[in-house]
Design a protein around this motif. Structure first.
Motif, PDB file in Angstrom:
ATOM      1  N   VAL A   1       1.857  -2.958  -2.743  1.00 22.32           N
ATOM      2  CA  VAL A   1       1.655  -3.932  -3.834  1.00 22.32           C
ATOM      3  C   VAL A   1       1.064  -3.267  -5.068  1.00 22.32           C
ATOM      4  O   VAL A   1       0.627  -3.935  -6.000  1.00 22.32           O
TER       5      VAL A   1
ATOM      6  N   TRP B   1      -4.290  -5.605   1.610  1.00 21.78           N
ATOM      7  CA  TRP B   1      -3.184  -5.600   0.653  1.00 21.78           C
ATOM      8  C   TRP B   1      -3.176  -6.895  -0.122  1.00 21.78           C
ATOM      9  O   TRP B   1      -3.281  -6.924  -1.337  1.00 21.78           O
ATOM     10  N   VAL B   2      -2.975  -8.005   0.627  1.00 17.28           N
ATOM     11  CA  VAL B   2      -2.821  -9.320   0.016  1.00 17.28           C
ATOM     12  C   VAL B   2      -3.237 -10.388   1.024  1.00 17.28           C
ATOM     13  O   VAL B   2      -3.043 -10.238   2.231  1.00 17.28           O
TER      14      VAL B   2
ATOM     15  N   PHE C   1      -5.601 -10.295  -4.052  1.00 16.67           N
ATOM     16  CA  PHE C   1      -5.425  -8.859  -3.801  1.00 16.67           C
ATOM     17  C   PHE C   1      -6.788  -8.175  -3.860  1.00 16.67           C
ATOM     18  O   PHE C   1      -7.302  -7.885  -4.952  1.00 16.67           O
TER      19      PHE C   1
ATOM     20  N   PHE D   1       5.321  -8.604  -6.112  1.00 15.05           N
ATOM     21  CA  PHE D   1       3.876  -8.843  -6.184  1.00 15.05           C
ATOM     22  C   PHE D   1       3.242  -7.970  -7.273  1.00 15.05           C
ATOM     23  O   PHE D   1       2.424  -8.429  -8.071  1.00 15.05           O
ATOM     24  N   ALA D   2       3.625  -6.682  -7.275  1.00 17.63           N
ATOM     25  CA  ALA D   2       3.046  -5.740  -8.236  1.00 17.63           C
ATOM     26  C   ALA D   2       3.318  -6.189  -9.670  1.00 17.63           C
ATOM     27  O   ALA D   2       2.409  -6.239 -10.507  1.00 17.63           O
TER      28      ALA D   2
ATOM     29  N   GLN E   1       7.154  -6.724  -2.129  1.00 16.72           N
ATOM     30  CA  GLN E   1       6.003  -5.904  -2.521  1.00 16.72           C
ATOM     31  C   GLN E   1       6.045  -5.518  -4.004  1.00 16.72           C
ATOM     32  O   GLN E   1       5.028  -5.584  -4.702  1.00 16.72           O
TER      33      GLN E   1
END
Length: 731
Positions: free
Chosen positions: A331, A280-281, A290, A360-361, A357
């Protein structure tokens, strides 16, 4: 008996007395003539700053200063008329232009009042008509001119006191709203001029979302249906400014931002610790990186995207499928890589234990919003998404009569696909098998057809693809009405704060109605007026298809000739864009060839054109701008507001709306406002009070454009928002 020196007992005057009277009369007439002669030369100068009542006073004073006796000061009615006409001819400089404009500047002495009154009525009527046809800015300007005209025309008949009262009534008579508008505008201007900005003191700090961080409301809620993750806005929208995280920098440009972002911009480590093994991250020095993975596609989103296409080719990414909803997005790497396939994915997830989350996106430049499948409908129209996707989204679709899955059915276009790659599709644990059986029963009752189940060998997951029916044939053949069909009165497009219901809407089979025919393939659909608009009237008054085309051409011209070239905007730094008052989506469509995306917002009190926006292969959301938007701070590079604020100021506090604009917009981001000049003036004062940089202002025919750049400035004083302070153990 004593007698006066010049008296006669018989009452007859002597010849000497008669001579005296004759001389006095000659002198009196000479003085009146001289006064009139001098008045005709001196009036223009004297009348510059004088009202009609002041002019009358001057005349009376001049008469008194001649030291005439009462008998000598008396005049014939003819003489009085001459004096009155002389007073009327003293021109008021504000009125002179109006008189000349109407051909009255050369009026001669002796023209009576009866000749002027009908012209006054006619002129007043023309002004009213002009006010009705003009913009709000022009209405204000023309209203002042009308008042001046009324004062001039009425003073011929009414004394000063009555005249003032009639002027007020005449002004009010042109429309009670205009008087209220002036009072309101003056008060709002006073408020704007006295704005004092403070920094918000809240538990969420730099991540404050007012309608999702209202702890005063949250602590009173049940949590069975995720009510505590839904919107609960404070009674009064905040007017404070959200602080910046320490060490915040300008966001990394797309497409590099898809792979890495500045850690200081979103300083949260929890997801990297919990989900790092699923790609994910991860933490890497001053960056969060990412790798493009997710719980169900650890080896990268692009492989997973291609796997789904191979599993069921009719999905046809970027052709048949253009607009997708990703539920429980993490994300949002899935949506981030669908850009490579010409697919526009709107991802959503709640503000929950999966810390930041959605933030982050958005920092990565991927469309996302904070939302939850709870007790209310999603803020989208019915039958608009081409595909809805749920990987490991952790939503219990099968419980409570399938209420949550039925909400996806509402949002899914007839003939659209539901792609589900959660563990019940392929795992054989007791829990997963039970969920699969319940889902199979539910989807069959909903008339969803299971098209395929395929396994991704690389990621060791499987995906099921369902299709929603395009006719009501299956619904009509069901032996049991479970789940039930919605009532005919239930509007599937009604979505703002509407409770969920466990029912299904029938699909439209009439080819002249929306939803019966699949839209044109991308990219043709963005420029094609939907056929189902044929019988409707457009927002701007023309037939809807003609309206649509005109709007499309208008925005193409504005964007190409003004926005892309004339506003000093560095479009390489623009990735996340919001149209705060989209109509047909013309602004977003005009930007389609740039490497950016546009969130089209249709305000809840505007015409419901959001289905048209989706039909074009774009996406958007309903929203009330008197409330906070469901996004994190500093998530948009450009905000665009076309005639939004002139509507909002009738029912919202513009200071709180501007505080929300400041919250959403990134430092050095661009804010473009198109509105009437009065509203532009109010907004310009507010952005200057925020120390933003005004890049451009333009005006024409009472309409204006304002382009500003947000600064890094934050106030020094603090304001505590009590509703946003969590108690120990609540966070």
């Amino acid at each position: 008996m004593a007698m006066g020196r010049y008296s006669r007992v018989d009452g007859k005057k002597s010849s000497g007395y008669g001579l005296t009277i004759t001389i006095v009369l000659i002198v009196s007439l000479s003085m009146v003539g001289a006064w009139m002669f001098m008045s005709s030369w001196s009036a223009p100068t004297e009348s510059i700053d004088l009202s009609s009542s002041q002019t009358t006073k001057d005349v009376e004073t001049t008469t008194t200063n001649t030291d005439f006796t009462n008998e000598e000061a008396s005049k014939t009615e003819e003489e009085k008329e001459v004096v009155t006409e002389s007073n009327e001819e003293k021109p008021d400089p504000e009125k002179k232009g109006f008189e000349d404009k109407n051909g009255e500047g050369d009026r001669k002495d002796g023209e009576g009042e009866k000749d002027t009154e009908p012209e006054s009525d006619e002129t007043k009527q023309k002004e009213k008509t002009q006010l009705e046809e003009s913009s709000e800015e022009n209405k204000s300007e023309d209203g002042n001119k009308t008042e001046g005209n009324t004062e001039e025309k009425s003073k011929d008949v009414f004394p000063a006191g009555d005249q003032a009262e009639i002027t007020k009534e005449s002004s009010t008579g042109s429309g009670a709203w205009s008087t209220q508008l002036v009072e309101s505008q003056n008060e709002k201007k006073a408020q704007v001029s006295s704005i004092k900005w403070n920094v918000c003191n809240v538990t969420a700090g730099p991540d404050y979302i007012p309608c999702l961080d209202n702890w005063q409301a949250i602590r009173k809620l049940a949590r069975k249906h995720y009510e505590h993750r839904e919107r609960h806005c404070p009674e009064e929208s905040p007017t404070c400014l959200v602080p910046l995280p320490e060490g915040y920098k300008r966001s990394i440009k797309w497409p590099k931002s898809r792979e890495k972002i500045w850690y200081n911009n979103v300083p949260h480590m929890k997801l990297a610790e919990v989900k790092g093994h699923q790609n994910w991250v991860k933490m890497s020095g001053e960056y969060l990186t990412f790798p493009g993975g997710g719980t169900q596609f650890k080896n990268g989103a692009l492989h997973y995207i291609d796997f789904l296409q191979e599993s069921y080719p009719d999905i046809a990414w970027g052709n048949r499928t253009r607009v997708l909803l990703d539920v429980g997005c993490g994300v949002a790497s899935f949506g981030g890589y669908l850009f490579d396939r010409d697919v526009l994915a709107l991802s959503f997830a709640p503000k929950d234990e999966h810390e930041a989350q959605v933030q982050f996106a958005l920092e990565r430049g991927i469309p996302a919003m904070s939302n939850v499948m709870g007790t209310k409908r999603l803020p989208f129209p019915g039958s608009v998404f081409d595909v809805i996707h749920c990987a490991r989204c952790r939503v219990p679709w099968h419980i409570e009569g399938g209420k949550l899955l039925l909400e996806l059915n509402r949002a899914l276009r007839p003939g659209g696909f539901f792609v589900w790659s959660a563990t019940p599709v392929y795992r054989k644990t007791e829990e997963d098998v039970g969920i699969w059986k319940a889902m199979s029963k539910l989807t069959k009752a909903m008339c969803w057809e299971l098209k395929t189940i395929k396994k991704d060998e690389l990621n060791e997951v499987s995906a099921a693809v369902y299709q929603k029916p395009m006719s009501n044939e299956c619904y009509n053949k069901r032996s049991e009405n479970e789940p039930p069909l919605c009532k005919d009165s239930d509007d599937q497009n009604a979505a703002w704060n509407v409770p969920l219901e466990a029912c299904m809407h029938k699909v439209t089979e009439d080819s002249t109605k929306r939803g019966a025919v699949w839209p044109e393939r991308w990219p043709e659909r963005v420029e094609t007026a939907p056929q189902w608009l044929e019988s409707q009237e457009g927002v701007y008054g023309k037939p809807a298809q003609e309206d649509f085309t005109a709007d499309h051409e208008r925005w193409k011209t504005i964007v190409s000739k003004s926005y892309l070239n004339g506003m000093e905007i560095d479009w390489s730094n623009v990735r996340n864009v919001m149209d705060m008052r989209a109509v047909y989506g013309g602004f977003a469509a005009a930007l389609k060839d740039l490497k950016l995306w546009v969130m089209n917002v249709v305000p809840i009190d505007s015409p419901d054109t959001l289905p048209i926006i989706y039909e074009r292969g774009l996406f958007g959301i309903y929203h009330d701008w008197c409330e906070s938007f469901s996004t994190y701070p500093r998530t948009y590079d450009l905000l665009h507001a076309d005639h939004l604020f002139s509507s909002l100021k009738k029912r919202c506090n513009l200071v709180s709306v501007m505080a929300e604009v400041d919250r959403i917009l990134r430092p050095q981001g661009t804010f473009i406002v198109r509105d009437d000049m009065e509203t532009i003036g109010e907004i310009e004062k507010m952005v200057k009070s925020l120390n933003w940089n005004v890049k451009m202002t333009q005006s024409k025919d009472g309409e204006g454009v304002l382009s500003v750049q947000k600064s890094w400035w934050r106030p020094t004083e603090v304001e505590t928002i009590t509703s946003a302070i969590a108690k120990a153990g609540e966070v």
